[in-house]
Design an enzyme around this catalytic site. Sequence first.
Site, short mmCIF file in Angstrom:
data_model
loop_
_atom_site.label_atom_id
_atom_site.label_comp_id
_atom_site.label_asym_id
_atom_site.label_seq_id
_atom_site.Cartn_x
_atom_site.Cartn_y
_atom_site.Cartn_z
N ASP A 72 -13.60 19.33 18.98
CA ASP A 72 -13.95 19.03 20.24
C ASP A 72 -15.27 17.83 19.99
O ASP A 72 -15.97 17.88 19.00
CB ASP A 72 -14.65 19.70 21.04
N HIS B 223 -15.71 21.69 16.00
CA HIS B 223 -16.41 20.56 16.62
C HIS B 223 -16.76 19.61 15.57
O HIS B 223 -17.36 19.67 14.44
CB HIS B 223 -17.79 20.88 17.27
ZN ZN Z 1 -17.44 20.32 24.13
#
Ligand code: ZN
Length: 336
Positions: A146, A288
């Site tokens: 992400d 992430h």
């Molecule tokens: Zn996010």
Amino acid sequence: MSQRVRKKDDMNQRRRSYKRRRRRYALQVLWIIVSLVATAGLIIGYRLSTDRSKNNNSQIANAADYPADSDNNVSATLTPTIVAVVTPTQVVEPTIEATVTPIVTITPMVTPTTTIAPTLAPTSSPQEDNEEDKANSKKMIALTFDDGPYPPVTEKIVKTLAEYDAKATFFVVGDRVEQYKSTLELVYEGGNQIASHTYSHKDLTKLSIKEMEHEIQYANECINKIVPVGETYLRPPYGRKNDLMIENVGVPMIFWSLDTMDWSSRDADTIYKDIMDTVKDGDILIMHDLYPSTAKAMELAIPKLIEEGYQLVTVKELFEAKGIDIVDGKVYYNGR
Ligand code: ZN
């Protein structure tokens, strides 16, 4: 004087002279012997002295190499000379041994490279591959990232994935893609899935339907301007959802079953260990692509997961392989 007495005197005289001659003769013999002995003594003495002087010369020559001893007497110089000459020869041998020793110590350094070989060997061995395939038939997981693209991390992850012929899904933020266009292209060219993490990373549960639609649709437009992916899956920011979203987003919502907490630990080993300790077939992992530690963790986890028989696929591929129906507005946590 009578004739008899004269005769007697004569005989005595002759006897005396005979004795004298004998004594002289004995003296002469003795003299010869003495001279012979003396000559022999001189010769031996001379030879001895020549030898000694020769020795002295050679010792002085040797001593010249050791100036500190050169003024001392011969016997004194002799001892250190011999010791000194022998010692270097003995010192040379350990030096050679020492030079050999590092070469031997290099061997353990080579060993790790050799230990990699057996690790790779089972993966490439066809027989073991077949066994592994049977045991873990279609054992697969989806790695998802992400908040990108973020070139230094995203590109590193894409590279690692490509190295192991693995694929992943990148939930990108719409307002970042124009700036990191080439990175998004790299992700796409690597055969990875590109999906949406909204346009500006807002909590969709706090938005009106109109605002929510804008976040989703505009993000999609921005992505498709760069790479032709069509409709994209959605990962709602902060993992938040409500009924309004389910009714209105119009795309599948992808959550996760394994949270690496990479944003919190920011430690490659921790991330790697968490993954390896808890991963199971059908998992969707959340990470992430903002943190170098995450990219580093992938360098560790990706080869290890493959070694353990996991196929690293996109979310779409996972659903297709597992025969999962993909429905718009539906929330998915895994591929089981
Ligand atoms: Zn996010």
